[in-house]
Write an enzyme that holds these catalytic residues in place. Structure first.
Site, PDB file in Angstrom:
ATOM      1  N   LYS A 114      -5.071   9.812   2.613  1.00  0.00           N
ATOM      2  CA  LYS A 114      -5.758   8.949   3.586  1.00  0.00           C
ATOM      3  C   LYS A 114      -6.835   9.707   4.361  1.00  0.00           C
ATOM      4  O   LYS A 114      -6.632  10.844   4.773  1.00  0.00           O
ATOM      5  CB  LYS A 114      -4.707   8.385   4.551  1.00  0.00           C
ATOM      6  CG  LYS A 114      -5.217   7.464   5.636  1.00  0.00           C
ATOM      7  CD  LYS A 114      -6.067   6.311   5.135  1.00  0.00           C
ATOM      8  CE  LYS A 114      -5.348   5.456   4.103  1.00  0.00           C
ATOM      9  NZ  LYS A 114      -6.310   4.571   3.362  1.00  0.00           N
ATOM     10  N   ASP A 141      -2.118  10.771  -2.373  1.00  0.00           N
ATOM     11  CA  ASP A 141      -2.458   9.705  -3.323  1.00  0.00           C
ATOM     12  C   ASP A 141      -2.713  10.259  -4.716  1.00  0.00           C
ATOM     13  O   ASP A 141      -2.547   9.555  -5.703  1.00  0.00           O
ATOM     14  CB  ASP A 141      -3.667   8.909  -2.828  1.00  0.00           C
ATOM     15  CG  ASP A 141      -3.255   7.986  -1.685  1.00  0.00           C
ATOM     16  OD1 ASP A 141      -3.168   8.464  -0.543  1.00  0.00           O
ATOM     17  OD2 ASP A 141      -2.955   6.809  -1.963  1.00  0.00           O
ATOM     18  N   ARG A 201       0.841  -1.194   0.000  1.00  0.00           N
ATOM     19  CA  ARG A 201       0.000   0.000   0.000  1.00  0.00           C
ATOM     20  C   ARG A 201       0.880   1.250   0.000  1.00  0.00           C
ATOM     21  O   ARG A 201       2.096   1.169   0.172  1.00  0.00           O
ATOM     22  CB  ARG A 201      -0.939  -0.006   1.199  1.00  0.00           C
ATOM     23  CG  ARG A 201      -0.200  -0.314   2.501  1.00  0.00           C
ATOM     24  CD  ARG A 201      -0.690   0.437   3.658  1.00  0.00           C
ATOM     25  NE  ARG A 201      -0.469   1.862   3.487  1.00  0.00           N
ATOM     26  CZ  ARG A 201       0.708   2.474   3.674  1.00  0.00           C
ATOM     27  NH1 ARG A 201       1.808   1.806   3.981  1.00  0.00           N
ATOM     28  NH2 ARG A 201       0.820   3.784   3.523  1.00  0.00           N
ATOM     29  N   GLY A 202       0.239   2.402  -0.154  1.00  0.00           N
ATOM     30  CA  GLY A 202       0.977   3.654  -0.320  1.00  0.00           C
ATOM     31  C   GLY A 202       1.071   3.922  -1.810  1.00  0.00           C
ATOM     32  O   GLY A 202       1.502   3.052  -2.573  1.00  0.00           O
ATOM     33  N   ALA A 203       0.685   5.129  -2.236  1.00  0.00           N
ATOM     34  CA  ALA A 203       0.558   5.403  -3.670  1.00  0.00           C
ATOM     35  C   ALA A 203       1.824   5.056  -4.459  1.00  0.00           C
ATOM     36  O   ALA A 203       1.752   4.301  -5.440  1.00  0.00           O
ATOM     37  CB  ALA A 203       0.146   6.861  -3.877  1.00  0.00           C
ATOM     38  N   GLN A 246      -2.381   2.430   9.894  1.00  0.00           N
ATOM     39  CA  GLN A 246      -1.074   2.526   9.226  1.00  0.00           C
ATOM     40  C   GLN A 246      -0.091   3.371  10.024  1.00  0.00           C
ATOM     41  O   GLN A 246       1.111   3.227   9.855  1.00  0.00           O
ATOM     42  CB  GLN A 246      -1.231   3.123   7.811  1.00  0.00           C
ATOM     43  CG  GLN A 246      -1.963   2.235   6.827  1.00  0.00           C
ATOM     44  CD  GLN A 246      -3.444   2.555   6.776  1.00  0.00           C
ATOM     45  OE1 GLN A 246      -4.024   3.056   7.759  1.00  0.00           O
ATOM     46  NE2 GLN A 246      -4.084   2.255   5.665  1.00  0.00           N
ATOM     47  N   ARG A 274      -7.572  -0.486  -7.157  1.00  0.00           N
ATOM     48  CA  ARG A 274      -7.882   0.632  -6.265  1.00  0.00           C
ATOM     49  C   ARG A 274      -7.975   1.899  -7.120  1.00  0.00           C
ATOM     50  O   ARG A 274      -7.164   2.104  -8.017  1.00  0.00           O
ATOM     51  CB  ARG A 274      -6.809   0.783  -5.166  1.00  0.00           C
ATOM     52  CG  ARG A 274      -6.714  -0.472  -4.280  1.00  0.00           C
ATOM     53  CD  ARG A 274      -5.864  -0.230  -3.045  1.00  0.00           C
ATOM     54  NE  ARG A 274      -6.532   0.687  -2.135  1.00  0.00           N
ATOM     55  CZ  ARG A 274      -5.925   1.315  -1.134  1.00  0.00           C
ATOM     56  NH1 ARG A 274      -4.638   1.116  -0.916  1.00  0.00           N
ATOM     57  NH2 ARG A 274      -6.597   2.135  -0.353  1.00  0.00           N
TER      58      ARG A 274
END
Lengths: 331, 331
Positions: free
Chosen positions: B231, B220, B46-48, B179, B81
Site C-alpha cells: 500500500k 501485495d 481487498r487485501g492481496a 484502510q 487490479r
C-alpha cells in the site's frame, strides 16, 4: 487579485476563514483580543507568520479595549498554540510598544509590513534554487494564507514563475486538516500554477522514482543549530528526500528563528484533539471505541536540510547560529 | 467471533463489504464471475490474499455459469487490479483444475484453506519477533479482512496476544481509502487490542521519538530479491524505520511471492481514480479545478526490510531467492 490572509482597519481585524476554504470564501471581523485568540486556537487563521501578525493585532485590539493589562493580553494570546515562534515574536513586539507608550496599531502594522516584505525577499532569494527544479514538492500550506501575503515555501515558486520558470507542484494533501488540498491547491489554482494533489503517503513514491526535483516547506520554529518544527509529516519527507538525494529547502522569515533555543529537542509540539483524525467532513471514519493521537508538528534535525531560504539569502544549516548572532548585533 | 472477509456455499460467494465498514456490516452475495470481478475492482473485497481467494471462487462461479472459457474467465478476473500477485495465483490455481477436469469449487476451497493456514503459521512464526516489541506500528489493513482470516501483519500480533504479550498498536489511517482507521482499527477494537489511530504523517514522529519498537506490514507482491510492493506509504515508513534503527517486518503467505520477478523495478503499480484523493465522505476537499494523482502502491527495496515473516518461518531478504527455489523443488 493576490491572496491576503488578514488585514486591519482601526478597531477591526478582518480574517479570511481558512477552515471554510476552498468551499466558501468567508471573512470574519474580529474586534476583541479574545476573538483573535479563538481564531488562532481554532485555526481560522493559521501558519506561523500569519498567526504572529494576527496576535500582534490582537495586542493592539486589547490595548484599544482597555480591560486587560499588556501582560494579561500577552498571556491570553500566548496560550493559544505553543509551537510557532512567530506568535511570541508578534505578541512581544506590540507589548513593547504598549509598555513604552507607543502606538500599538502602528507597531502591529509595522510588524505585518516587515513579515510581508521578508516573505517577498524569501521569494527573491529562493527563486534561483528552483531555476532547474521543474517538479517541486511541498507539504502543508506555506503560502500567502500562512504568511499574510506571498508565502514562505510558495514565495520562491511565485517569483520563479514570474521570471518565466515552468514549474509543477506536488501538493501533499496534509492530513489531518488538509491544508495542502484545501489551501495550497486553492492558492495555486487561483494563479493557474500547474499542480497535483497527492495523499501524503504518495510523496515517497514520487521522490524514489525520480519525479521530484526539490522539496520546499515552511517552518513553525527553527532552533539555533538548524533543527526545525513544522507541520506533522515534514520529518518523513525530509528523511526520504535525503535518502533519494533530492534537495530539501526550508523557507522562513526571521520571526520563525528562535535564537535562544539550542536545538530542536526542546521545541514544544502541540497535540490537538483526536476528532481531527477520527472524523472527516463531520463523518466518523473509525470505530466508536477507537482513539487517536494527533501531534500537529514534528521536529526535523538540521542534517536533513539542504538550506534555509531566509530574507537575508540562502543559509546552510551550519551557518544558522552565525547568521542569527550577526542579526542580533545589527539590531 | 473471528472476522472472516468472505465465505462460500455452492453457487454463492459471500463477501463482507469492506467499503461500508466500520459504519455498517453488510454482506454481499455474489453468484457470477463478473460480480466477483467488480467486487475486486471496487475494493469491496481487498487485501492481496483475500482478492486471490475471491478470484479463485470467481473462477469456480464462472465454471458453474458455463458461458466463459477458462481463459476468458481468467482474463476477466485478471483485469481487475494489477499489483497483488495473489490474484494471479488464485486464478491460475482454479484454472488448472478446470482445464484438467477437476472440481473447481474444491480447488477454490483448498486454495482458501491453504491461505488461511499459511496466515496462521505466519502468526506462529512472527509472534516471537514481537515478544519484546510492545509498541508496533502497522500500515493499511493486513488483518483478517485482507487475508480471509488471521491476517498477515496482524497474525503475529494476535498470536503474541494469545501468548500473553502486552501489545499496543499504532494504526496508520492509510489515506486515501483509510484502510487503517476503518478496517485495522475495527479488527483491533473487536478484539480489544489497545491501539491508537494516527494520520500517516505522524508515523515518523513516533518512530523518531522512540515510541515504536517494531513495524509490521503485509505485501501485495514480493520479488525474488526481496523488493516488495505494498500500500502507498509503506516505502516512507520503511525508510524512516531504518533511519531510526527500528526493525521493519513484512508478513506474507507464499502466494504473494513472485518467484519469476527478479526485483521490484518491474512490479506494476496500480494508479486509481483521482476522486479518492479529492473527495472525502462524498465531499470535495480540493478546489474544483485541481487534479490529483493516486498511486495505490509503492515499491520498497529489500534493503529496508529486516525480515519477511512467512509460513515457513522468518526469512532475511538475502535468503528469499534461495527459499523460493527450495519451495519450487519441493512442489
Amino acid at each position: 487579485m493576490a491572496v491576503r490572509a488578514l488585514w486591519y482597519r482601526p478597531g477591526t481585524l478582518f480574517v479570511l476563514d481558512q477552515r471554510a476554504l476552498p468551499e466558501r470564501t468567508r471573512v470574519l471581523r474580529l474586534t476583541r483580543a479574545r476573538e483573535v485568540a479563538e481564531a488562532i486556537r481554532s485555526m481560522t487563521v493559521r501558519g506561523a507568520p500569519s498567526i504572529g501578525v494576527a496576535a500582534a493585532y490582537g495586542m493592539a485590539l486589547a490595548h484599544r479595549e482597555g480591560t486587560l493589562s499588556p501582560t494579561a493580553a500577552a498571556k491570553l494570546l500566548r496560550s493559544t498554540r505553543p509551537t510557532a515562534y512567530d506568535l511570541f515574536v508578534g505578541i512581544e513586539t506590540v507589548r513593547s510598544a504598549w509598555e513604552e507608550g507607543r502606538d500599538t496599531e502602528e507597531a502591529a502594522d509595522a510588524y505585518r509590513a516587515k513579515v510581508v516584505e521578508e516573505c517577498h525577499r524569501i521569494g527573491t532569494a529562493g527563486a534561483p534554487l528552483l531555476a532547474r527544479a521543474h517538479r517541486v514538492l511541498t507539504h502543508c500550506n506555506a503560502g500567502a494564507l500562512a504568511t499574510v501575503e506571498w508565502g514562505t515555501a510558495l514565495a520562491p515558486i511565485r517569483v520563479a514563475r514570474q521570471r518565466g520558470a515552468h514549474l509543477f507542484v506536488w501538493v501533499d494533501e496534509t492530513r489531518p486538516l488538509l491544508q495542502g488540498s484545501r489551501l495550497t491547491a486553492w492558492e495555486l489554482a487561483r494563479e493557474r500554477i500547474p499542480h497535483a494533489v497527492i495523499a501524503d503517503n504518495a510523496a515517497g513514491h514520487y521522490l524514489s522514482t525520480g519525479r521530484v526535483d526539490a522539496v520546499i516547506v515552511g517552518a513553525d520554529r527553527i532552533a539555533r543549530n538548524g533543527d526545525f518544527a513544522n507541520k506533522i509529516g515534514t520529518y518523513e519527507k525530509a528523511v526520504v528526500a535525503k535518502e533519494n538525494g533530492v534537495p530539501f529547502y526550508v523557507a522562513a522569515p526571521w520571526t520563525t528563528f528562535d535564537a535562544r533555543r539550542k536545538d530542536g529537542r526542546s521545541i514544544p509540539v502541540e497535540e490537538r484533539g483526536e476528532e481531527e483524525v477520527l472524523s472527516l467532513a463531520g463523518r466518523r471514519v473509525a470505530p466508536e471505541s477507537s482513539h487517536a493521537r494527533n501531534p500537529a508538528f514534528d521536529v526535523t534535525p538540521a542534517k536533513y536540510v539542504t538550506a534555509f531560504v531566509t530574507p537575508g539569502g540562502v543559509v546552510r544549516p551550519p551557518a544558522v547560529a552565525r547568521t542569527l548572532a550577526r542579526l542580533a548585533r545589527e539590531r
